[in-house]
Design a protein around this motif. Structure first.
Motif, PDB file in Angstrom:
ATOM      1  N   ARG A 105       0.826  -1.208   0.000  1.00 25.44           N
ATOM      2  CA  ARG A 105       0.000   0.000   0.000  1.00 25.44           C
ATOM      3  C   ARG A 105       0.854   1.250   0.000  1.00 25.44           C
ATOM      4  NH1 ARG A 105      -5.473  -0.100   3.478  1.00 25.44           N
ATOM      5  NH2 ARG A 105      -6.338  -2.005   2.596  1.00 25.44           N
ATOM      6  N   SER A 106       1.901   1.233   0.765  1.00 30.81           N
ATOM      7  CA  SER A 106       2.669   2.470   0.898  1.00 30.81           C
ATOM      8  C   SER A 106       3.695   2.632  -0.211  1.00 30.81           C
ATOM      9  CB  SER A 106       3.348   2.523   2.262  1.00 30.81           C
ATOM     10  OG  SER A 106       4.325   1.514   2.338  1.00 30.81           O
ATOM     11  N   THR A 107       4.210   1.526  -0.763  1.00 31.09           N
ATOM     12  CA  THR A 107       5.249   1.672  -1.778  1.00 31.09           C
ATOM     13  C   THR A 107       4.821   1.171  -3.135  1.00 31.09           C
ATOM     14  OG1 THR A 107       6.150  -0.502  -1.302  1.00 31.09           O
ATOM     15  CG2 THR A 107       7.073   1.344  -0.056  1.00 31.09           C
ATOM     16  N   GLY A 108       3.700   0.414  -3.186  1.00 33.95           N
ATOM     17  CA  GLY A 108       3.238  -0.113  -4.466  1.00 33.95           C
ATOM     18  C   GLY A 108       4.068  -1.274  -4.969  1.00 33.95           C
ATOM     19  N   GLU A 109       4.833  -1.912  -4.078  1.00 31.73           N
ATOM     20  CA  GLU A 109       5.652  -3.046  -4.515  1.00 31.73           C
ATOM     21  C   GLU A 109       4.762  -4.263  -4.767  1.00 31.73           C
ATOM     22  OE1 GLU A 109       9.490  -1.944  -1.702  1.00 31.73           O
ATOM     23  OE2 GLU A 109       7.892  -3.236  -1.013  1.00 31.73           O
ATOM     24  N   MET A 110       5.259  -5.161  -5.621  1.00 29.03           N
ATOM     25  CA  MET A 110       4.584  -6.442  -5.806  1.00 29.03           C
ATOM     26  C   MET A 110       4.774  -7.256  -4.525  1.00 29.03           C
ATOM     27  SD  MET A 110       3.531  -6.355  -8.966  1.00 29.03           S
ATOM     28  CE  MET A 110       3.356  -8.023  -9.621  1.00 29.03           C
ATOM     29  N   TYR A 111       3.889  -8.245  -4.319  1.00 34.08           N
ATOM     30  CA  TYR A 111       3.979  -9.011  -3.071  1.00 34.08           C
ATOM     31  C   TYR A 111       5.329  -9.704  -2.843  1.00 34.08           C
ATOM     32  CZ  TYR A 111      -0.765  -8.071  -1.687  1.00 34.08           C
ATOM     33  OH  TYR A 111      -1.890  -7.433  -1.270  1.00 34.08           O
ATOM     34  N   PRO A 112       5.873 -10.388  -3.903  1.00 38.86           N
ATOM     35  CA  PRO A 112       7.172 -11.037  -3.639  1.00 38.86           C
ATOM     36  C   PRO A 112       8.238 -10.021  -3.219  1.00 38.86           C
ATOM     37  CG  PRO A 112       6.267 -11.782  -5.731  1.00 38.86           C
ATOM     38  CD  PRO A 112       5.410 -10.648  -5.269  1.00 38.86           C
ATOM     39  N   VAL A 113       8.236  -8.880  -3.901  1.00 39.29           N
ATOM     40  CA  VAL A 113       9.208  -7.837  -3.565  1.00 39.29           C
ATOM     41  C   VAL A 113       8.945  -7.346  -2.153  1.00 39.29           C
ATOM     42  CG1 VAL A 113      10.154  -5.615  -4.250  1.00 39.29           C
ATOM     43  CG2 VAL A 113       9.216  -7.148  -5.975  1.00 39.29           C
ATOM     44  N   ALA A 114       7.651  -7.166  -1.856  1.00 38.48           N
ATOM     45  CA  ALA A 114       7.305  -6.622  -0.551  1.00 38.48           C
ATOM     46  C   ALA A 114       7.792  -7.546   0.560  1.00 38.48           C
ATOM     47  CB  ALA A 114       5.790  -6.438  -0.458  1.00 38.48           C
ATOM     48  N   ILE A 115       7.614  -8.865   0.344  1.00 37.36           N
ATOM     49  CA  ILE A 115       8.035  -9.813   1.389  1.00 37.36           C
ATOM     50  C   ILE A 115       9.553  -9.791   1.541  1.00 37.36           C
ATOM     51  CG2 ILE A 115       8.243 -12.282   1.905  1.00 37.36           C
ATOM     52  CD1 ILE A 115       5.425 -12.614   1.525  1.00 37.36           C
ATOM     53  N   THR A 116      10.245  -9.762   0.384  1.00 37.00           N
ATOM     54  CA  THR A 116      11.700  -9.691   0.456  1.00 37.00           C
ATOM     55  C   THR A 116      12.134  -8.439   1.211  1.00 37.00           C
ATOM     56  OG1 THR A 116      11.532 -10.512  -1.796  1.00 37.00           O
ATOM     57  CG2 THR A 116      13.736 -10.096  -0.958  1.00 37.00           C
ATOM     58  N   MET A 117      11.431  -7.329   0.894  1.00 37.87           N
ATOM     59  CA  MET A 117      11.810  -6.073   1.533  1.00 37.87           C
ATOM     60  C   MET A 117      11.548  -6.120   3.042  1.00 37.87           C
ATOM     61  SD  MET A 117      13.356  -4.189  -0.439  1.00 37.87           S
ATOM     62  CE  MET A 117      13.418  -2.639   0.465  1.00 37.87           C
ATOM     63  N   LEU A 118      10.498  -6.862   3.437  1.00 36.27           N
ATOM     64  CA  LEU A 118      10.240  -7.001   4.874  1.00 36.27           C
ATOM     65  C   LEU A 118      11.457  -7.587   5.565  1.00 36.27           C
ATOM     66  CD1 LEU A 118       6.635  -8.450   5.261  1.00 36.27           C
ATOM     67  CD2 LEU A 118       7.416  -6.170   5.820  1.00 36.27           C
ATOM     68  N   PHE A 119      11.999  -8.653   4.931  1.00 40.35           N
ATOM     69  CA  PHE A 119      13.172  -9.293   5.511  1.00 40.35           C
ATOM     70  C   PHE A 119      14.362  -8.356   5.501  1.00 40.35           C
ATOM     71  CE2 PHE A 119      10.890 -13.271   4.703  1.00 40.35           C
ATOM     72  CZ  PHE A 119      11.126 -13.899   5.912  1.00 40.35           C
ATOM     73  N   ARG A 120      14.493  -7.620   4.386  1.00 38.38           N
ATOM     74  CA  ARG A 120      15.683  -6.777   4.260  1.00 38.38           C
ATOM     75  C   ARG A 120      15.592  -5.580   5.183  1.00 38.38           C
ATOM     76  NH1 ARG A 120      18.094  -5.438  -1.270  1.00 38.38           N
ATOM     77  NH2 ARG A 120      19.525  -4.597   0.250  1.00 38.38           N
ATOM     78  N   LYS A 121      14.388  -5.043   5.323  1.00 37.15           N
ATOM     79  CA  LYS A 121      14.233  -3.845   6.134  1.00 37.15           C
ATOM     80  C   LYS A 121      14.268  -4.168   7.624  1.00 37.15           C
ATOM     81  CE  LYS A 121      13.291   0.055   3.948  1.00 37.15           C
ATOM     82  NZ  LYS A 121      13.908   1.322   4.355  1.00 37.15           N
ATOM     83  N   ASN A 122      13.704  -5.295   7.964  1.00 38.78           N
ATOM     84  CA  ASN A 122      13.613  -5.616   9.382  1.00 38.78           C
ATOM     85  C   ASN A 122      13.870  -7.100   9.573  1.00 38.78           C
ATOM     86  OD1 ASN A 122      13.050  -5.811  12.057  1.00 38.78           O
ATOM     87  ND2 ASN A 122      11.268  -4.469  11.969  1.00 38.78           N
ATOM     88  N   SER A 123      15.134  -7.451   9.327  1.00 36.83           N
ATOM     89  CA  SER A 123      15.484  -8.870   9.364  1.00 36.83           C
ATOM     90  C   SER A 123      15.260  -9.444  10.751  1.00 36.83           C
ATOM     91  CB  SER A 123      16.938  -9.047   8.963  1.00 36.83           C
ATOM     92  OG  SER A 123      17.768  -8.366   9.866  1.00 36.83           O
ATOM     93  N   ARG A 124      15.397  -8.602  11.749  1.00 33.21           N
ATOM     94  CA  ARG A 124      15.293  -9.121  13.098  1.00 33.21           C
ATOM     95  C   ARG A 124      13.878  -9.609  13.379  1.00 33.21           C
ATOM     96  NH1 ARG A 124      16.600  -5.721  18.400  1.00 33.21           N
ATOM     97  NH2 ARG A 124      16.870  -7.424  19.868  1.00 33.21           N
ATOM     98  N   ARG A 125      12.919  -8.765  13.002  1.00 35.07           N
ATOM     99  CA  ARG A 125      11.543  -9.147  13.267  1.00 35.07           C
ATOM    100  C   ARG A 125      11.092 -10.319  12.401  1.00 35.07           C
ATOM    101  NH1 ARG A 125       6.591  -4.994  13.585  1.00 35.07           N
ATOM    102  NH2 ARG A 125       4.887  -6.484  13.515  1.00 35.07           N
ATOM    103  N   TYR A 126      11.325 -10.191  11.084  1.00 34.30           N
ATOM    104  CA  TYR A 126      10.794 -11.227  10.208  1.00 34.30           C
ATOM    105  C   TYR A 126      11.659 -12.478  10.197  1.00 34.30           C
ATOM    106  CZ  TYR A 126       7.306  -7.831   9.148  1.00 34.30           C
ATOM    107  OH  TYR A 126       6.273  -6.952   9.303  1.00 34.30           O
TER     108      TYR A 126
END
Lengths: 662, 173
Positions: free
Chosen positions: A474-495
């Motif tokens: 919603r906030s960046t308009g990324e595709m889901y696979p990208v979004a999930i990867t970015m979750l890991f990259r942005k907050n590896s500790r949490r995810y």
């Protein structure tokens, strides 16, 4: 090699004494040059201990049987892999390995943190030197791996047969390495206590080190379980054996720590508690090293009996009294910055997590030492076996899994109950449905509740990933696979943390399946006979007698069929190693078919070719190993470096302050 | 080379001799009930294994005894008692829940109770009146929530968490 090895160890001991003294004087008189010198001494000590290890390895490779340690644990006919792993096959080598890991990690940690944590460093150096000194005294004076034999035997004894297994090439180094790695966070904790710098510095400094120790130890425990499953032959992977228990203890307290430290980072609370957990983890790691290597608590691992017990006990007493004293002295400085606002909050969740983990550690500790207590006070010899741990730790584990499902959905400070219930809806529904389906299918209430709880926890993890990626989309308009990867990259500790949770859930399903639904049958069979167990048919094809370089092997060849359809052949072995003919070891024939493991143990056999076989059907055990794989991936994710955010750095502290207060 | 070949030969003989005769009397496979009882007994000569799992001769004899007693019509209780009489209470894999052994069973319960008490005191002490904050995520909001609001609130929370962690990390570097 013997001269080189013992020589460098003595030099390392002297250098450690020097380093300790110089750090002490440097810190007290405030002379940076002396502190710098002590830092360099840590490099020297690490290098010297590594050279000593190298010397011992070289002696093993060249079969230098003039060394008592090498002659007692290896032989020329052993495969090279086992010759090398004989390094940690006994007490002396294990301690040398311990010292190697702790000195090298200490040198790396001290070098990495010397700029940022200038005030702590002298005391970190002193603490780690104090630990080194103890181990180096043991290695040079009490139990040296470089003791030379008067008459050199032509051939060595060979390794204890139980250790001749691939699992044993990696399990002990990971376990001992994990224990030794706790020395780094412990040194920082002591430094923080001594200097009174109890703020965020030391916590930030040790987080990764505690995580390394925790992860390596966890992996070591898993591989130990895998080894037990394939070699010990009682159909299980965890026997609540005293040595397993003491290895689990520091892992439990460390698990509590890596959760509660988040509360301190975010909210400035639980400072005393976190300090205590780190100290406890190190003390328990020393206790574990001591118990494994002294045979105080007799168990299947008691082959490592020795005289070092009193030394370890003394060391244990000193560090316990010292650190508890320091902790009490510093309690006034360890007050929380903030206060708990609501029990229904992330902090509250972490607190319950800690209560459960420490309760489990306490119960396990108590069950492990109870035989000693009973012998002392009642003169009754007894063994506290799996039934005790099943009944006591079982409910705690179930509660932990349920908490694993609730915790991530709690908000910091205070959760709105309506929002919480809303979030719990889908995972909760999944859990309830899973429970009902399980009751119908498995006809076992307890197991079904456990399955339901696990599915609930999985539901929460899935929900977190879905919502996280949806928010990003919603906030960046990324595709889901990208979004999930970015979750890991942005907050590896949490995810990455959730990935570890997922691994725990997968393993939990494996444990539930194999714990509640294992079946066993015993057969006495002539070649060609078929036995039936559940949906499986096992046909004993015959015995084979084989000869390897170092052992005589008896193999029972067994065909496995499911509902009459041939699925393959397994071989269950007995090994008779040279010099150890009276201690035959085994390897089970294991075949994974779907979710079931067909597990064949060769019990007895006759010249006529008749055998006694025990066959287990172990459902879901393979899931434990799959979960182990996910655990490793999750752990690596935790260490994955996060990219620097694109925002300007200057905004950092200000934002942080705003958000904290918000 | 020679001694090694000899050694191998000796070993082969040993191996062939060792198990011979062990099966002389063909042991009847144990009934499920006997297996269960055997799994509840400690093998007295091998540390840490149950009678069911041990390979020792004694454990084998004990397994047979269990089966025989059951066949003779003894109840499970009587079989346990028989072994407790002979070997002491330590033979039971699950220590009894009576007398001195209650300390074993109750200590973890008392431990967790004390832990809960400490936690309770901590929570009670810390839980001082909180000033009403207007932070959206912390809101002990009213029950009538627009579902979309909840979702967007949640998204806000995640984004803020991410930002927060970024900046925390930034602050550290």
């Amino acid at each position: 090699m013997a001269e080189l090895g013992s020589g460098v160890l003595i030099v390392a001991l002297l250098l450690s004494l020097y380093g300790f003294a110089v750090a002490l004087v440097g810190a007290h008189r405030n002379i940076p040059e002396l502190v710098e010198s002590s830092i360099r001494a840590t490099w020297g000590v690490a290098a010297l201990v590594v050279i000593a290890s190298g010397a011992l390895l070289y002696a093993f490779i060249t079969h230098d049987f003039s060394l008592d340690y090498v002659a007692g644990r290896s032989s020329t006919d052993m495969p090279m892999g086992y010759v090398l792993s004989a390094f940690w096959g006994g007490q002396e080598g294990s301690l040398l390995y311990w010292a190697t890991v702790s000195t090298v990690l200490a040198a790396i940690a001290i070098t990495m943190h010397r700029k940022r944590d200038r005030a702590l460093i002298p005391y970190v150096v002193m603490t780690s030197f104090a630990i080194n000194i103890f181990f180096l005294v043991m290695l040079t004076m009490i139990t040296s791996p470089f003791t030379v034999r008067a008459n050199v035997p032509a051939e060595g004894m060979g390794l204890n047969p139980l250790l001749r297994d691939p699992g044993m090439m990696i399990h002990p180094p990971l376990l001992l390495g994990g224990f030794a790695a706790f020395a780094v966070p412990f040194s920082f904790a002591i430094a923080a206590l001594v200097t009174g710098r109890l703020g965020e510095d030391w916590i930030r400094a040790i987080r990764h080190w505690a995580l390394i120790a925790w992860g390596v130890l966890g992996l070591g425990l898993l591989i130990g379980a895998w080894w037990a499953y394939h070699v010990l032959g009682w159909g299980g992977y965890w026997g609540w054996d005293p040595v397993e228990n003491v290895a689990l203890l520091p892992w439990l307290t460390a698990t509590a720590f890596i959760h509660s430290v988040i509360v301190q980072e975010r909210r400035g609370m639980l400072k005393i508690w976190n300090m205590s957990l780190i100290v406890a983890s190190f003390i328990l790691a020393i206790f574990a090293t001591f118990v494994v290597r002294s045979g105080v608590l007799s168990s299947v691992h008691s082959f490592a009996t020795s005289e070092i017990g009193p030394w370890f006990l003394g060391f244990l007493a000193i560090i316990t009294i010292g650190s508890v004293g320091l902790l009490i002295y510093r309690i006034p400085g360890l007050q929380s910055d903030r206060q708990l606002e609501s029990v229904v909050s992330r902090e509250g969740g972490f607190l319950f997590n800690n209560l459960l983990f420490t309760a489990m550690a306490f119960a396990t500790f108590w069950g492990t030492v109870f035989p000693i207590v009973s012998e002392l006070f009642r003169d009754t010899k007894l063994m506290v076996g799996p039934p005790f741990y099943d009944q006591v730790n079982g409910p705690i584990l179930l509660a932990l899994i349920i908490l694993m499902g609730i915790g991530p959905l709690l908000a910091w400070r205070q959760s709105s109950t309506s929002l919480l219930f809303k979030n719990l809806l889908w995972p909760g529904l999944a859990g309830v449905i899973a429970t009902i389906v399980s009751i119908v299918m498995l006809e076992h209430i307890l197991a079904s509740v456990a399955v339901g709880a696990t599915i609930f926890a999985v539901g929460t993890i899935v929900l977190e990933y879905v919502r996280g990626s949806r928010a990003r989309r919603r906030s960046t308009g990324e595709m889901y696979p990208v979004a999930i990867t970015m979750l890991f990259r942005k907050n590896s500790r949490r995810y990455g943390g959730y990935l570890v949770h997922l691994a725990v859930a997968i393993m939990a399903l494996g444990v539930i399946g194999s714990h509640f639904f294992q079946t066993e049958r015993q057969f006495v069979m002539e070649p060609g006979e078929t036995g039936e167990i559940g949906a499986y048919q096992v046909t004993f094809q015959g015995l084979e007698n084989r000869q390897t370089a170092d052992a005589n092997v008896i193999a029972a060849v067994v065909d496995v069929a499911r509902n009459g359809e041939h699925r393959g052949t397994v071989e269950a072995y007995r090994f008779f190693y040279r010099n150890f003919e009276d201690q035959p070891t085994a390897e089970m024939g294991v075949m994974t078919i779907g979710i079931d493991d067909v597990y064949v143990v060769l019990d007895r056999w006759e010249e006529s070719g008749t055998v006694g076989l025990r066959v287990f059907i172990n459902p879901m055990v393979s899931w434990i190993w799959i979960g182990g794989g996910v655990f490793v991936v999750g752990m690596l994710t935790l260490f994955w470096p996060n990219p620097k955010p694109s925002r300007s750095r200057a905004a950092g502290p200000a934002r942080k302050a705003v958000l904290r207060e918000a | 080379m020679k001694p090694r070949i000899l050694g191998a030969l000796v070993m082969t003989c040993l191996v062939l001799l060792l198990p011979a005769g062990v099966l002389a009397e063909r042991e009847e496979p144990l009934s499920p009930q006997a297996l269960k009882i055997a799994n509840d007994l400690n093998c007295p000569v091998c540390e840490g294994q149950s009678v069911r799992d041990s390979n020792s001769q004694l454990a084998r004899d004990m397994r047979r005894t269990v089966q025989e007693r059951l066949d003779e019509g003894y109840t499970e209780e009587e079989v346990y008692d028989y072994f407790v009489d002979r070997y002491g209470v330590g033979i039971l894999r699950e220590p009894p829940k009576s007398g001195f052994f209650m300390t074993l069973w109750w200590a973890p319960v008392i431990g967790i109770a004390i832990g809960a008490l400490v936690l309770g005191t901590f929570i009670a002490q810390r839980k001082k009146p909180v000033q009403a904050t207007t932070e959206p995520s912390a809101g002990s909001a009213s029950d009538e929530h627009d579902p979309d609001d909840d979702l967007s609130e949640y998204e806000q929370k995640i984004l803020r968490d991410l930002d927060d962690d970024d900046s925390l990390r930034n602050g550290r570097q």
